[in-house]
Design a protein around this motif. Structure first.
Motif, short mmCIF file in Angstrom:
data_model
loop_
_atom_site.label_atom_id
_atom_site.label_comp_id
_atom_site.label_asym_id
_atom_site.label_seq_id
_atom_site.Cartn_x
_atom_site.Cartn_y
_atom_site.Cartn_z
N SER A 185 0.85 -1.20 0.00
CA SER A 185 0.00 0.00 0.00
C SER A 185 0.88 1.24 0.00
O SER A 185 1.74 1.39 0.87
CB SER A 185 -0.91 0.03 1.24
OG SER A 185 -1.67 -1.16 1.34
N VAL A 186 0.67 2.10 -0.98
CA VAL A 186 1.35 3.39 -1.01
C VAL A 186 0.44 4.39 -0.31
O VAL A 186 -0.70 4.62 -0.73
CB VAL A 186 1.67 3.84 -2.45
CG1 VAL A 186 2.37 5.18 -2.44
CG2 VAL A 186 2.53 2.79 -3.14
N MET A 187 0.93 4.98 0.77
CA MET A 187 0.13 5.84 1.63
C MET A 187 0.60 7.29 1.53
O MET A 187 1.76 7.56 1.19
CB MET A 187 0.25 5.37 3.09
CG MET A 187 0.02 3.89 3.31
SD MET A 187 -1.70 3.41 3.12
CE MET A 187 -2.44 4.32 4.48
N ASP A 188 -0.30 8.20 1.86
CA ASP A 188 0.03 9.62 1.96
C ASP A 188 -0.04 10.01 3.43
O ASP A 188 -1.11 9.93 4.05
CB ASP A 188 -0.94 10.46 1.12
CG ASP A 188 -0.69 11.95 1.31
OD1 ASP A 188 0.47 12.37 1.16
OD2 ASP A 188 -1.66 12.69 1.61
N TYR A 189 1.08 10.42 3.97
CA TYR A 189 1.13 10.81 5.38
C TYR A 189 0.43 12.14 5.58
O TYR A 189 0.62 13.09 4.81
CB TYR A 189 2.59 10.91 5.85
CG TYR A 189 2.74 11.46 7.25
CD1 TYR A 189 2.45 10.67 8.35
CD2 TYR A 189 3.15 12.78 7.45
CE1 TYR A 189 2.58 11.17 9.64
CE2 TYR A 189 3.28 13.29 8.74
CZ TYR A 189 3.00 12.48 9.82
OH TYR A 189 3.13 12.98 11.09
N ASP A 190 -0.37 12.21 6.63
CA ASP A 190 -1.12 13.43 6.95
C ASP A 190 -0.89 13.75 8.41
O ASP A 190 -1.16 12.94 9.29
CB ASP A 190 -2.61 13.24 6.66
CG ASP A 190 -3.37 14.56 6.64
OD1 ASP A 190 -2.78 15.58 7.03
OD2 ASP A 190 -4.55 14.57 6.24
N ARG A 191 -0.39 14.95 8.67
CA ARG A 191 -0.14 15.33 10.05
C ARG A 191 -1.44 15.48 10.84
O ARG A 191 -1.47 15.22 12.04
CB ARG A 191 0.63 16.66 10.09
CG ARG A 191 2.04 16.57 9.49
CD ARG A 191 2.74 17.92 9.57
NE ARG A 191 4.07 17.86 8.99
CZ ARG A 191 4.89 18.91 8.91
NH1 ARG A 191 4.50 20.10 9.36
NH2 ARG A 191 6.10 18.77 8.37
N VAL A 192 -2.48 15.94 10.16
CA VAL A 192 -3.77 16.12 10.80
C VAL A 192 -4.75 15.12 10.19
O VAL A 192 -4.93 15.09 8.98
CB VAL A 192 -4.29 17.56 10.62
CG1 VAL A 192 -5.63 17.73 11.31
CG2 VAL A 192 -3.27 18.55 11.15
N GLY A 193 -5.37 14.31 11.03
CA GLY A 193 -6.33 13.33 10.52
C GLY A 193 -5.66 12.01 10.20
O GLY A 193 -4.58 11.68 10.72
N HIS A 194 -6.31 11.25 9.33
CA HIS A 194 -5.85 9.91 9.00
C HIS A 194 -5.00 9.93 7.74
O HIS A 194 -5.22 10.73 6.83
CB HIS A 194 -7.05 8.96 8.81
CG HIS A 194 -7.89 8.81 10.03
ND1 HIS A 194 -7.52 8.05 11.12
CD2 HIS A 194 -9.11 9.34 10.35
CE1 HIS A 194 -8.46 8.10 12.05
NE2 HIS A 194 -9.44 8.88 11.61
N ASN A 195 -4.03 9.02 7.69
CA ASN A 195 -3.26 8.84 6.46
C ASN A 195 -4.15 8.23 5.39
O ASN A 195 -4.98 7.36 5.67
CB ASN A 195 -2.05 7.95 6.73
CG ASN A 195 -1.12 8.54 7.77
OD1 ASN A 195 -1.09 9.75 7.97
ND2 ASN A 195 -0.34 7.69 8.43
N GLU A 196 -3.97 8.67 4.15
CA GLU A 196 -4.81 8.22 3.05
C GLU A 196 -4.07 7.22 2.17
O GLU A 196 -2.85 7.30 1.99
CB GLU A 196 -5.24 9.41 2.19
CG GLU A 196 -6.10 10.42 2.93
CD GLU A 196 -6.50 11.58 2.04
OE1 GLU A 196 -7.64 11.57 1.54
OE2 GLU A 196 -5.67 12.47 1.82
N ILE A 197 -4.82 6.29 1.62
CA ILE A 197 -4.27 5.30 0.70
C ILE A 197 -4.26 5.88 -0.71
O ILE A 197 -5.31 6.27 -1.23
CB ILE A 197 -5.07 3.99 0.74
CG1 ILE A 197 -5.07 3.40 2.15
CG2 ILE A 197 -4.50 2.98 -0.25
CD1 ILE A 197 -5.93 2.15 2.27
#
Length: 238
Positions: free
Chosen positions: A159-171
């Motif tokens: 899974s390639v994820m997008d890190y998010d400082r606020v909230g949940h990380n997105e796929i």
């Protein structure tokens, strides 16, 4: 309808009902004479090919936009299995043309690799996070200990994820490799088994998360979990 308004049979044929105005009379609700209708039909038939071409073009553009909208990017990784040691190494090399997830037009991608067995997640590992890029380079090795007798029962979900400082990380997107995977995921796995101790690298297109992938993510389990699929055991020491 009042047939008395059409004195003869010829006139009756010229009086055809039109649904636009209902049955209110010849002035309203009745179409034009047949000759004018035939001329209009001929003109519509002549212009029909042009309209069909425009419709086909519009559909083709819509289909193209639909395919372009699901272009999530690609990931390159290598697989290498050592049967004697019972060790599988997945090396995340790089990604390219990832989908932008942030308002800046970039993403903060990292790669998560999950070891699955019959829909249960046995273990997961992650790479480092690359900031503000759609073409990250990793060259990071992820190692799982899997005995040869369990290789037919497990699969890897990348899974390639997008890190998010606020909230949940997105796929951003996923791909799967296993002996029961589809297409390139199966071919890559079988090539790894056919050439042990040799890293085999391929590009894999990322796809949207399917229902089965969501179920796998939701069924986290540890190595001590009980289930239909035996947890991989460390290889016996000589």
């Amino acid at each position: 309808m009042n047939k008395e308004r059409c004195a003869s049979r010829d006139q009756w044929q010229q009086c055809s009902y039109s649904p636009i105005g209902g049955a209110a009379g010849l002035g309203r609700g009745w179409s034009q004479p047949l000759q004018q209708q035939q001329q209009q039909q001929q003109q519509q038939q002549q212009n029909g090919s042009g309209w069909q071409a425009m419709l086909q073009c519009t559909r083709a553009i819509g289909l193209k936009e639909r395919w372009e909208s699901v272009d999530l990017g690609e990931i390159m990784f290598s697989l290498c299995y050592l049967p004697t040691a019972g060790r599988l190494t997945l090396t995340v090399i790089k990604c390219r043309n990832l989908k932008a997830m942030d308002i800046t037009g970039y993403s903060d991608p990292y790669v998560k690799v999950s070891l699955l067995c019959d829909g249960r997640r046995l273990k997961k590992k992650k790479t480092t996070i690359k900031r503000n890029t759609l073409n990250p380079n990793y060259n990071e090795a992820i190692i799982f200990d899997i005995p040869p007798e369990n290789m037919d029962q497990v699969s890897l979900l990348i899974s390639v994820m997008d890190y998010d400082r606020v909230g949940h990380n997105e796929i951003i997107g996923v791909c799967r490799v296993a002996n029961n995977a589809e297409g390139l995921g199966r071919d890559h796995w079988n090539e790894m088994l056919a050439y042990p101790r040799k890293p085999i690298a391929h590009w894999h297109p990322l796809v949207e998360v399917k229902k089965s992938f969501k179920e796998w993510h939701g069924r986290a389990a540890s190595f001590d979990s009980q289930g239909s699929c035996p947890s991989p055991k460390p290889p016996s020491t000589p």
